[in-house]
Every structure is written in C-alpha cells, then in structure tokens.
Design a protein around this motif. Structure first.
Motif, PDB file in Angstrom:
ATOM      1  N   ASN A  11       0.815  -1.218   0.000  1.00  0.00           N
ATOM      2  CA  ASN A  11       0.000   0.000   0.000  1.00  0.00           C
ATOM      3  C   ASN A  11       0.852   1.274   0.000  1.00  0.00           C
ATOM      4  O   ASN A  11       0.666   2.165   0.834  1.00  0.00           O
ATOM      5  CB  ASN A  11      -0.943   0.015   1.212  1.00  0.00           C
ATOM      6  N   CYS A  12       1.770   1.350  -0.936  1.00  0.00           N
ATOM      7  CA  CYS A  12       2.615   2.554  -1.027  1.00  0.00           C
ATOM      8  C   CYS A  12       2.720   3.016  -2.485  1.00  0.00           C
ATOM      9  O   CYS A  12       3.812   3.190  -3.012  1.00  0.00           O
ATOM     10  CB  CYS A  12       3.985   2.320  -0.413  1.00  0.00           C
ATOM     11  N   GLN A  13       1.574   3.171  -3.118  1.00  0.00           N
ATOM     12  CA  GLN A  13       1.539   3.532  -4.532  1.00  0.00           C
ATOM     13  C   GLN A  13       2.170   4.890  -4.802  1.00  0.00           C
ATOM     14  O   GLN A  13       2.711   5.121  -5.887  1.00  0.00           O
ATOM     15  CB  GLN A  13       0.088   3.538  -5.039  1.00  0.00           C
ATOM     16  N   THR A  14       2.103   5.793  -3.843  1.00  0.00           N
ATOM     17  CA  THR A  14       2.703   7.123  -4.009  1.00  0.00           C
ATOM     18  C   THR A  14       4.188   7.101  -3.700  1.00  0.00           C
ATOM     19  O   THR A  14       5.005   7.628  -4.447  1.00  0.00           O
ATOM     20  CB  THR A  14       2.005   8.142  -3.093  1.00  0.00           C
ATOM     21  N   GLN A  15       4.548   6.467  -2.614  1.00  0.00           N
ATOM     22  CA  GLN A  15       5.923   6.502  -2.142  1.00  0.00           C
ATOM     23  C   GLN A  15       6.887   5.673  -3.000  1.00  0.00           C
ATOM     24  O   GLN A  15       8.044   6.034  -3.168  1.00  0.00           O
ATOM     25  CB  GLN A  15       5.992   6.011  -0.687  1.00  0.00           C
ATOM     26  N   ILE A  16       6.414   4.535  -3.530  1.00  0.00           N
ATOM     27  CA  ILE A  16       7.328   3.630  -4.229  1.00  0.00           C
ATOM     28  C   ILE A  16       7.944   4.285  -5.468  1.00  0.00           C
ATOM     29  O   ILE A  16       9.100   4.002  -5.810  1.00  0.00           O
ATOM     30  CB  ILE A  16       6.611   2.312  -4.612  1.00  0.00           C
ATOM     31  N   ILE A  17       7.232   5.178  -6.121  1.00  0.00           N
ATOM     32  CA  ILE A  17       7.796   5.861  -7.291  1.00  0.00           C
ATOM     33  C   ILE A  17       8.980   6.725  -6.874  1.00  0.00           C
ATOM     34  O   ILE A  17      10.011   6.775  -7.565  1.00  0.00           O
ATOM     35  CB  ILE A  17       6.732   6.720  -7.996  1.00  0.00           C
ATOM     36  N   ARG A  18       8.870   7.385  -5.732  1.00  0.00           N
ATOM     37  CA  ARG A  18       9.986   8.190  -5.234  1.00  0.00           C
ATOM     38  C   ARG A  18      11.181   7.297  -4.915  1.00  0.00           C
ATOM     39  O   ARG A  18      12.332   7.661  -5.166  1.00  0.00           O
ATOM     40  CB  ARG A  18       9.560   8.978  -3.989  1.00  0.00           C
ATOM     41  N   VAL A  19      10.913   6.115  -4.333  1.00  0.00           N
ATOM     42  CA  VAL A  19      11.985   5.176  -4.010  1.00  0.00           C
ATOM     43  C   VAL A  19      12.704   4.732  -5.276  1.00  0.00           C
ATOM     44  O   VAL A  19      13.943   4.740  -5.347  1.00  0.00           O
ATOM     45  CB  VAL A  19      11.416   3.949  -3.265  1.00  0.00           C
TER      46      VAL A  19
END
Length: 257
Positions: A11-19
């Motif tokens: 549940n990290c659809q927003t954060q994973i792109i930054r990673v």
C-alpha cells in the motif's frame, strides 16, 4: 560479489515511485546485479504503478513479484531472504518501499568494502550522525527506551531494533533461522536478538529517516505488548523464541508479476 536489492512493498503507490526514482539516480544502482520488488498483496494501486514504471523505463534489472497471500512485513522478508539463497547471491540488502529510508546511505557500507567483514550491516535511525525528519518525538523517546532495554538484556549496544535499510551476508542466512520468527512487525526484534545471541558480526551505520505522507501500520499498544513478550522470552525462554515449528514449516510462495 553478487548483490541483491530487495524492496518489500505494501500500500505505497505514491511513495514507491519516489523510491525507484532515487535508486535510478543513485550511483549505487550499479552495485546490484538484480533488484526485486515483492508486493505483499497491496489493496491500492501499488502493483499497477510499479508495473507501469518498470515497463515504461524498460528496467531489465528490476523484477516484480507478489506474495500469494499477505505474509505481513516479516513474512515478506522471509520470501526475499529465500530468493537470495535460492539464487545464490552473496549479499542481500533490504530497502522498504515506503520512502522512509534512503538508498544513498549505503555508501557508508560500500566504502572500502567495509561490509565484507560482517554478517550484518544495520541501518540505525538513532545512531550518531543519523537524521530524523518529521519523526514524532514520542516515538523517538519510545525507541530510546526499547533500545536501552534490549541493550541491557543482550549485553550489546543496540541503537535500532529494526529500520528499513539493512544488508545481510547470504551465507549467514543459509540455514534459514529467520523462518522461526514472527511474520508481523516484530520480526526484526527477534532477528536482532538472534544476531546478538549467536554473536554474529554486525555494525550500525547512520541513516536518514523521514515521515512525510507514510501511513504507519504500527498499533502502539498492541505492538508494545508484543515487544514485552519477546523481551521476556529472550530473557527466560530463549530457545522457544528462536524455535517455532509452525512458522518454520510454513511455505512462503510468491509469483512473478
């Protein structure tokens, strides 16, 4: 040396792109022969977002997997460790996919090949020179307390019992001792205690840890109870803490997306 980077996501659809953006921009990306992302049955669009990102950028080094069921954070660590062993990597690095840790902090580990002489290289949010960004003060003090308690009973100076950036020598993991540990968020507590108990060689390195738009899965009261149970077991019934026949024999199955 064959290095694997393993990224657990939930549940990290927003954060994973930054990673993923940070990984691609980091010179450390070339250190890893393979980068795997294991989705723990996310309920949002995490899987679709990662699939689109990998396909659009044609990232052949990246592989996306999904657990057959929700194994929780500890269980997802087990799938990643199993993959590293089965595919004969020399080292596996874990970076959580919620963008609280920073891949570039590993420079301290790779510098002069320092990691080679250790079984574990552990990122610490509370070590000297670490940086905490937007981290609630009450959680800082709570971590100081549990770190102190763990240090006293283990006779080791412990500055973190489980951050989202760590590196392990795969030969250290090969007997799969970690399968005995809880699948939940307390997995790392047992892991740290085990490392201390068998006198494995480890060191802490400072990291930057931030809280921006991440949603914590920790329910503080129940988590505190579980922590106390683990601490008491370590002191009084240590063998039982490190030997769970049910968990040890459980299968952790995942599929390529």
């Amino acid at each position: 040396m064959r290095h694997l980077l393993f990224i657990p996501v939930y549940n990290c659809q927003t954060q994973i792109i930054r990673v993923l953006d940070k990984i691609l921009k980091s010179p450390l990306v070339n250190k890893f022969e393979e980068i795997i992302i294991i989705d723990n049955n996310s309920m949002d669009e995490t899987l679709d977002v990662i699939t689109k990102y990998i396909n659009e950028k044609k990232l052949s080094k990246f592989k996306l997997f999904q657990n057959n069921e929700n194994y929780n954070l500890g269980g997802t660590h087990k799938t990643g460790f199993n993959y590293a062993i089965d595919n004969e990597f020399d080292y596996v690095t874990i970076l959580h996919g919620d963008d609280q840790g920073d891949i570039n902090d590993l420079e301290k580990v790779f510098l002069n090949n320092k990691y080679i002489n250790y079984d574990c290289c552990l990122g610490s949010r509370f070590a000297r020179n670490s940086k905490l960004v937007n981290y609630p003060k009450f959680r800082i003090y709570a971590n100081y307390m549990i770190n102190l308690a763990a240090s006293i009973v283990s006779f080791k100076f412990l500055t973190d019992l489980g951050s989202g950036l760590n590196m392990f020598k795969v030969s250290f993991l090969k007997n799969k001792f970690y399968l005995n540990f809880p699948n939940g968020l307390t997995f790392n507590y047992c892991l740290i205690f085990f490392i201390c108990d068998i006198r494995a060689k480890f060191f802490y390195f400072p990291i930057t840890w931030r809280e921006d738009d991440q949603i914590s899965n920790v329910k503080l009261f129940s988590h505190a109870i579980k922590w106390a149970e683990i601490l008491l077991k370590y002191v009084f019934i240590r063998k039982k803490l490190f030997n769970n026949a049910y968990l040890k024999n459980k299968e952790y199955v995942f599929k390529k997306n």
